[in-house]
Design a protein around this motif. Sequence first.
Motif, mmCIF file in Angstrom:
data_model
loop_
_atom_site.group_PDB
_atom_site.id
_atom_site.type_symbol
_atom_site.label_atom_id
_atom_site.label_comp_id
_atom_site.label_asym_id
_atom_site.label_seq_id
_atom_site.Cartn_x
_atom_site.Cartn_y
_atom_site.Cartn_z
ATOM 1 N N SER A 196 0.834 -1.218 0.000
ATOM 2 C CA SER A 196 0.000 0.000 0.000
ATOM 3 C C SER A 196 0.860 1.256 0.000
ATOM 4 C CB SER A 196 -0.921 -0.004 1.226
ATOM 5 O OG SER A 196 -1.691 -1.171 1.287
ATOM 6 N N TRP A 240 -1.398 -4.518 -2.312
ATOM 7 C CA TRP A 240 -2.361 -3.526 -1.841
ATOM 8 C C TRP A 240 -3.692 -4.217 -1.588
ATOM 9 C CZ3 TRP A 240 -0.685 -3.621 -6.947
ATOM 10 C CH2 TRP A 240 -1.650 -3.745 -7.951
ATOM 11 N N GLU A 244 -8.553 -0.423 -1.083
ATOM 12 C CA GLU A 244 -7.786 0.835 -1.092
ATOM 13 C C GLU A 244 -8.521 1.884 -1.929
ATOM 14 O OE1 GLU A 244 -4.882 1.389 0.460
ATOM 15 O OE2 GLU A 244 -4.009 -0.599 0.782
#
Length: 299
Positions: A196, A240, A244
């Motif tokens: 991330s 990720w 997100e």
Amino acid sequence: MEKYNHSSLENNFPVSHFYGQFSTQEQLDTEYDVEKAVPSFPEYINEFVSSSAGARKILKERTVIAYGATLMERLTVYPAKDADAPVLIFIHGGYWKIGLGDDYDFVALGAAKANFTIVIVNYDLAPKVSIPEMVRQIRSSIAWTSQNISGFNGNPERIFVAGHSAGGHLAAMSATTNWSDYGLPQNTVKGILAVSGLFDLDPVSHTFVQPAVRITSEQILSSSPIRLIVSSEIPLIIAWGEKETAAFRTQSSNYLEAWQKAGNKGSSLIVSGADHFSILREFMTEDGLLTKAVIALSK
């Protein structure tokens, strides 16, 4: 694949350029405000602090040691049970301005079960220091690890670096290091897991983060991993969460694409159902997806 405009910075660009794929300042700030994007953010932080306290009780053997001159230039080493173990260095996030490595000791739980020696890094934060100084400190922590980790059952020939959010940025910046400056071989880092992360500082410099971090145009060029990619032997995993924001998905996918286009080995790991913070739970067990990613890098 979502993309930002990576054109060079010029004063005569229209204002919309600075918003990248987004149309307003409000939208840009919303996309980068991970705390507001995850309503349970305070609960995650409490969980991480509690889990880290638990990790320190479970992994009783640990050493806190300075790798540099300032009080924040310190790291915690959790040695593997067996000698000659692979080494995981973890760099925490917090938009370069908040957080302590101590609150992420739980990251060591899964890797310790897989017989890694784990190093959790602290570093100075903004506004006290700039992002380039943080990059320097992280490089110093990696150099310290290479030079000293054999005393903690770690193999200096098997160092892997992971980082989350701003720590993902700092982990990626380790791939741009001239390790000869530290008297070390260029292949000091054997693999990187960036979780991330933030890889282009340009859009970040136009958000609410800017007053604390004070990203300059020079730093956008010198400290954005996506702008510094060269041919590399380092395998890279970009992870990720499925949940997100579009900004963070774009940061990750653009960087991975650029890394691969340079002829480098890279892959993605998209964690189903995970948000910007819950994804870190995948470090807590040996079969967690992020632990398994680190193990895969070490093979």
